[in-house]
Design a protein around this motif. Structure first.
Motif, PDB file in Angstrom:
ATOM      1  N   ASN A 376      -7.880  20.702 -30.813  1.00 14.89           N
ATOM      2  CA  ASN A 376      -7.984  21.647 -29.697  1.00 14.89           C
ATOM      3  C   ASN A 376      -8.017  20.964 -28.334  1.00 14.89           C
ATOM      4  O   ASN A 376      -8.500  21.528 -27.356  1.00 14.89           O
ATOM      5  N   SER A 377      -7.496  19.719 -28.289  1.00 16.89           N
ATOM      6  CA  SER A 377      -7.401  18.986 -27.021  1.00 16.89           C
ATOM      7  C   SER A 377      -6.225  18.028 -27.113  1.00 16.89           C
ATOM      8  O   SER A 377      -5.727  17.729 -28.215  1.00 16.89           O
ATOM      9  N   THR A 378      -5.779  17.529 -25.971  1.00 17.32           N
ATOM     10  CA  THR A 378      -4.683  16.559 -25.987  1.00 17.32           C
ATOM     11  C   THR A 378      -5.072  15.314 -26.758  1.00 17.32           C
ATOM     12  O   THR A 378      -4.270  14.754 -27.519  1.00 17.32           O
ATOM     13  N   THR A 379      -6.316  14.876 -26.618  1.00 14.21           N
ATOM     14  CA  THR A 379      -6.770  13.672 -27.317  1.00 14.21           C
ATOM     15  C   THR A 379      -6.676  13.834 -28.822  1.00 14.21           C
ATOM     16  O   THR A 379      -6.147  12.967 -29.533  1.00 14.21           O
ATOM     17  N   SER A 380      -7.181  14.945 -29.337  1.00 11.46           N
ATOM     18  CA  SER A 380      -7.142  15.153 -30.789  1.00 11.46           C
ATOM     19  C   SER A 380      -5.728  15.410 -31.275  1.00 11.46           C
ATOM     20  O   SER A 380      -5.361  15.011 -32.394  1.00 11.46           O
ATOM     21  N   THR A 398       1.503  10.799 -25.945  1.00 15.05           N
ATOM     22  CA  THR A 398       0.827  11.444 -24.811  1.00 15.05           C
ATOM     23  C   THR A 398       1.843  12.053 -23.855  1.00 15.05           C
ATOM     24  O   THR A 398       1.676  13.183 -23.376  1.00 15.05           O
ATOM     25  N   GLU A 406      -0.292  23.620 -21.737  1.00 14.50           N
ATOM     26  CA  GLU A 406      -1.497  24.083 -22.417  1.00 14.50           C
ATOM     27  C   GLU A 406      -1.737  25.575 -22.191  1.00 14.50           C
ATOM     28  O   GLU A 406      -2.638  26.153 -22.794  1.00 14.50           O
ATOM     29  N   GLY A 425      -5.463  25.772 -28.005  1.00 20.29           N
ATOM     30  CA  GLY A 425      -4.434  24.796 -28.337  1.00 20.29           C
ATOM     31  C   GLY A 425      -3.564  25.175 -29.522  1.00 20.29           C
ATOM     32  O   GLY A 425      -2.605  24.462 -29.841  1.00 20.29           O
TER      33      GLY A 425
END
Length: 560
Positions: A376-380, A398, A406, A425
């Motif tokens: 639920n995030s760009t990192t994950s 990335t 988003e 997300g």
């Protein structure tokens, strides 16, 4: 998956009222069943049972006659790997959407599974020479069976159109039984066994289908998902040489929701790690004797070790571990699939020269992204993609994700608003997974081969408005099984039957059934036929072009 549940029962009802059809082969006599319109032959063996010392080895042609075979019982499926549908986000879905994720019924599975189903018009003469449609099922190379599809309605439709066909389906080995990698199997020459199963089944068709009234020189191969990726692989196997006994095994190909499946080598880090973990779970830790141990392992222990491996879907990951992987030591499948598309001097791509239909569901990625509620995030998201594509640097992933907004008003299911964002997300995840694994692979395939082959592209959008999923991966199987929605079903089946008969999906419409012309896809005319609930239309095949261009620049990084 509920879209497949209970299809196996279609083979056990309504097929015993007419006189039993019988076909003589070199291996024996096959007796099937008939409803008076369609003859059905179930579970016809095409190889020696891959059991005991033949486990984890290439399939062997039948060596003994079976005398008389009663081909009327639902055939055994090859061993399946459990896909648990127990993720928490299912509780957030409307019942009709959650039902898609019900476990599919398999009426018995086991290693002695290399069989075919054959369906033809009833009482067809042995010299009819009907075109053949050879179906390869999907299931991420971990599940799947010929029990799940009954194509009697398609055969009936071909008869109504005056262009009868025969449909053949083949079981092939899956998961650790059919697509286990590692240096140990490479050294033996026993890699990509599931593909070898499919190839041997095609050779059986070449040798035997004439006895059923089929024409071995008019075979079209057709698959969905992993089955479509398999079809792609048969285009490039042996450097694009699909001949057997001096003749082509097939003359056309149809790919639903799958094209190239780029992968690291069969003895690379990903495949070797999977082999080593499997050996550990199986209790066969001695690497020097691990293959002998695996072949001697009791069947249930082998299956349990398979199911102990990481599942394909979880809240924090979508992965494809069991895929055909290049084996540089074997000319059968020596390079990653996308490499076969690069131009080879004046000869063009290293690919079989046949007519091709390929296409996608509009919302391929939603089926998988419903599970990944922890992404639920760009990192994950980048971390998940790094797991899916271990050779892709984080900076590339990335940047790729930055090309997908988003904003929950965009993303997949496409052309819908934020009310379809199941979790923060979700729609973004669905768009990226659908593009990387499916849409972009198809478009790259077409970019390379449309110069050399007649090609047609499609997009299925007939489930637009279905909550959260849209026109999701796999829902085309429900359409083919049910015949609903009726308008797109009739259009699809009529075009496919025309293609199987004449290598042209417009052929039967030109004969009097007027509808929209399906243009060929070319670099100068990038168009797809879009199937909607109320009819078809031609659309530009240029959506999400910035992300697609970046994918092409880094395509070699996106390997499983």
């Amino acid at each position: 998956m509920r879209i497949l549940v209970n299809l196996s029962f279609l083979f056990s009802t309504g097929l015993v009222n007419a006189a039993a059809p019988s076909v003589k082969l070199k291996d024996g006599t096959v007796t099937g069943s008939s409803d008076g319109s369609i003859d059905t032959f179930l579970g016809v063996p095409f190889a020696e049972p891959p059991i005991g010392p033949l486990r984890l080895t290439r399939p062997q042609p039948l060596k003994k006659s079976f005398s008389t075979l009663n081909a009327t019982s639902i055939p055994r499926a090859c061993p399946q790997k459990i896909i648990p549908f127990d993720f928490p986000s299912l509780k957030l879905l409307p019942p009709e959407v959650a039902a898609v994720y019900s476990e599919a019924v398999v009426n018995g599975s086991g290693e002695d599974c290399l069989t075919l189903n054959i369906q033809r018009p009833a009482d067809v003469s042995g010299d009819a020479r009907l075109p053949v449609l050879f179906w390869i099922y999907g299931g991420a190379f971990v599940v799947g069976t010929t029990q799940w599809q009954n194509y009697s309605n398609m055969v009936k439709k071909s008869m109504e159109l005056g262009e009868p066909i025969i449909v053949v389906q083949a079981n092939y080995r899956l998961n650790t039984f059919g697509f286990l990698g590692g240096i140990q199997l490479k050294e033996e020459g026993n890699t990509n066994l599931g593909l070898h199963d499919q190839r041997l089944a095609l050779q059986w068709v070449a040798d035997n289908i004439r006895a059923f009234g089929g024409d071995p020189e008019k075979v079209t191969i057709w698959g969905e998902s992993a089955g479509a990726m398999s079809v792609f692989n048969h285009l490039i196997i042996n450097g694009g040489d699909n001949t057997y006994e001096g003749k082509q095994l097939f003359r056309a190909a149809i790919m639903n929701s799958g094209a190239s499946g780029p992968a690291d080598p069969v003895d690379g880090a990903t495949a070797q790690s999977l082999y080593d973990n499997f050996v550990k779970y199986a209790g066969c830790g001695d690497k020097d004797g691990s293959l002998r141990c695996l072949r001697e392992l009791p069947y249930e222990s082998y299956v349990n070790a398979t199911n102990a491996l990481t599942p394909m879907l979880s809240t924090d990951e979508f992965s494809l571990a069991f895929v055909p992987r290049p084996d540089p030591s074997d000319e059968f499948f020596p390079i990653s699939p996308e490499q076969a598309l690069t131009v080879n001097g004046t000869e063009g791509p290293r690919i079989t020269k046949v007519a091709v239909i390929t296409g996608n569901q509009e919302d391929e990625g939603t089926f998988f992204s419903i599970a990944t509620s922890d992404i639920n995030s760009t990192t994950s998201l980048v971390a998940m993609l790094q797991s899916l594509y271990p050779n892709a640097p984080s900076q590339i992933l990335t940047h790729l994700t930055s090309l997908y907004p988003e904003d929950p008003n965009v993303g997949s299911p496409f052309r819908t608003n934020s009310s379809n964002d199941l979790y923060p997300g979700f729609k973004r995840n669905g768009a990226i997974v659908g593009d990387l694994v499916f849409q972009f692979q198809r478009r790259a395939f077409l970019e390379h081969i449309s110069h050399y082959l007649p090609t047609w592209s499609f997009q299925a959008s007939y489930m637009y408005g279905f909550p959260y999923l849209g026109t999701a991966h796999g829902l085309d199987l429900a359409v083919m099984a049910s015949g609903e929605p009726e308008v797109p079903y009739n259009d699809i089946v009529t075009r496919y039957i025309g293609f199987v008969n004449y290598l042209d999906p417009n052929a039967l419409f030109r004969k009097g059934n007027r509808t929209i012309e399906w243009p060929e896809w070319s670099v100068g005319n990038k168009v797809s036929l879009q199937w909607n609930v109320d009819g078809a239309r031609v659309i530009r095949d240029d959506y999400r072009n910035e992300a697609y261009a970046y994918f092409l620049e880094n395509q070699e990084r996106f390997r499983f």
